[in-house]
Write a protein that holds these residues in place. Sequence first.
Motif, short mmCIF file in Angstrom:
data_model
loop_
_atom_site.label_atom_id
_atom_site.label_comp_id
_atom_site.label_asym_id
_atom_site.label_seq_id
_atom_site.Cartn_x
_atom_site.Cartn_y
_atom_site.Cartn_z
N GLN A 65 33.98 37.09 52.56
CA GLN A 65 34.40 37.51 53.89
C GLN A 65 35.62 38.43 53.86
O GLN A 65 36.00 38.99 54.90
N VAL A 66 36.22 38.56 52.69
CA VAL A 66 37.37 39.47 52.53
C VAL A 66 37.04 40.42 51.38
O VAL A 66 37.60 40.31 50.29
N PRO A 67 36.13 41.36 51.59
CA PRO A 67 35.65 42.23 50.50
C PRO A 67 36.75 43.11 49.90
O PRO A 67 36.61 43.59 48.78
N GLU A 68 37.82 43.32 50.65
CA GLU A 68 38.93 44.14 50.12
C GLU A 68 39.50 43.54 48.84
O GLU A 68 39.94 44.28 47.95
N LEU A 87 53.44 42.08 38.48
CA LEU A 87 53.10 40.67 38.35
C LEU A 87 52.22 40.21 39.51
O LEU A 87 51.33 39.37 39.33
N ALA A 88 52.42 40.79 40.69
CA ALA A 88 51.63 40.39 41.86
C ALA A 88 50.16 40.77 41.70
O ALA A 88 49.26 40.00 42.04
N GLU A 89 49.91 41.97 41.18
CA GLU A 89 48.51 42.40 40.97
C GLU A 89 47.82 41.54 39.90
O GLU A 89 46.64 41.23 40.01
N LEU A 90 48.57 41.18 38.87
CA LEU A 90 47.99 40.29 37.85
C LEU A 90 47.66 38.93 38.46
O LEU A 90 46.62 38.34 38.16
N MET A 91 48.53 38.45 39.33
CA MET A 91 48.27 37.20 40.03
C MET A 91 47.02 37.31 40.89
O MET A 91 46.23 36.37 41.00
N LEU A 92 46.81 38.48 41.48
CA LEU A 92 45.63 38.66 42.33
C LEU A 92 44.34 38.53 41.53
O LEU A 92 43.36 37.96 42.02
N THR A 93 44.32 39.04 40.30
CA THR A 93 43.10 38.90 39.51
C THR A 93 42.80 37.43 39.25
O THR A 93 41.65 37.01 39.29
N HIS A 94 43.85 36.65 39.00
CA HIS A 94 43.67 35.21 38.78
C HIS A 94 43.16 34.53 40.04
O HIS A 94 42.23 33.71 39.99
N CYS A 103 41.51 35.86 42.57
CA CYS A 103 40.13 36.28 42.87
C CYS A 103 39.13 35.55 41.99
O CYS A 103 38.07 35.11 42.46
N ASP A 104 39.43 35.41 40.69
CA ASP A 104 38.52 34.69 39.80
C ASP A 104 38.34 33.24 40.25
O ASP A 104 37.23 32.70 40.21
N TYR A 117 40.56 43.88 43.04
CA TYR A 117 40.37 43.24 41.73
C TYR A 117 39.87 44.24 40.70
O TYR A 117 40.42 44.35 39.59
N HIS A 118 38.85 45.00 41.03
CA HIS A 118 38.26 45.93 40.07
C HIS A 118 39.17 47.13 39.80
O HIS A 118 39.19 47.65 38.68
N VAL A 119 39.92 47.56 40.80
CA VAL A 119 40.87 48.65 40.58
C VAL A 119 41.95 48.22 39.59
O VAL A 119 42.32 48.96 38.68
N ILE A 120 42.43 47.00 39.73
CA ILE A 120 43.46 46.47 38.83
C ILE A 120 42.94 46.38 37.41
O ILE A 120 43.61 46.79 36.45
N LEU A 121 41.74 45.85 37.24
CA LEU A 121 41.17 45.72 35.90
C LEU A 121 40.95 47.08 35.25
O LEU A 121 41.09 47.23 34.03
N LYS A 122 40.62 48.05 36.06
CA LYS A 122 40.45 49.41 35.52
C LYS A 122 41.79 49.97 35.05
O LYS A 122 41.86 50.69 34.05
N LYS A 123 42.86 49.60 35.74
CA LYS A 123 44.20 50.07 35.37
C LYS A 123 44.70 49.39 34.10
O LYS A 123 45.47 49.98 33.34
N VAL A 124 44.28 48.15 33.88
CA VAL A 124 44.78 47.39 32.72
C VAL A 124 43.57 46.86 31.94
O VAL A 124 43.19 45.69 32.07
#
Length: 222
Positions: free
Chosen positions: A192-195, A170-177, A179-180, A200-207
């Motif tokens: 300034q926080v490129p990490e 759930l935390a990674e899904l929250m991160l995509t929201h 970041c958007d 974000y892109h690693v998570i989207l690739k996973k799901v």
Amino acid sequence: NAEYMGESLSMPFPLANFEVFSLNERRNTELVRLLLVASELQWEDKRLTKEQWEQMKPFTKDRCLPMVKEHWMGKTIEYSQALAFCRAIAEFSNFYSTNQWDAYLIERAIEQMRDVLKIIHNVYDQNQMKDVEKIFTAKCGLELMKNLVKFVELDGKDQCFFTMGKRVTLAELMLTHMCDTLRCTVPTVYKQVPELEVMYHVILKKVPKVAEWIRTRPHTDI
């Protein structure tokens, strides 16, 4: 009500149909949508105008948005408090954890991201978006973002996951929201926080179903 709610949560979710009611915005509703998509459950996105909500509101249990209705075997259950609903669904669909430490890591990351988003939402609600980056920085938004990255369990190039299990929760899904939201409201600060963009892109690739939803969902300001 507690007994009825318990009966609902023991139902086979794949056979149920969910309706997600909100205004036409991402905000607190988007995590619900992302989770239902990732869980591959049946659901409908019901976006209301303010006028439609005012007409509907007196006939709802908690009279607040977002609201989720679950339909199964002729029964309908109403859920409010989006994050509480998300936790229940996440536990069912393996986007949470039964391990107490991992559960803490998930909740810690979510609360940090809620603090970040709260700054943006408050600025938006006060019609101060022309000064959003200045206000966001003054309210320690950048520091919150940097601290969030420190929560990530680092493992070589796989710097994406908040738990030791190295899986999307759930935390990674929250991160995509998050970041958007940051990308379209405070783009200069976000860079300034490129990490975060890497994660974000690693998570989207996973799901991939979540990636598809993000590409095709209705456009909203926030």
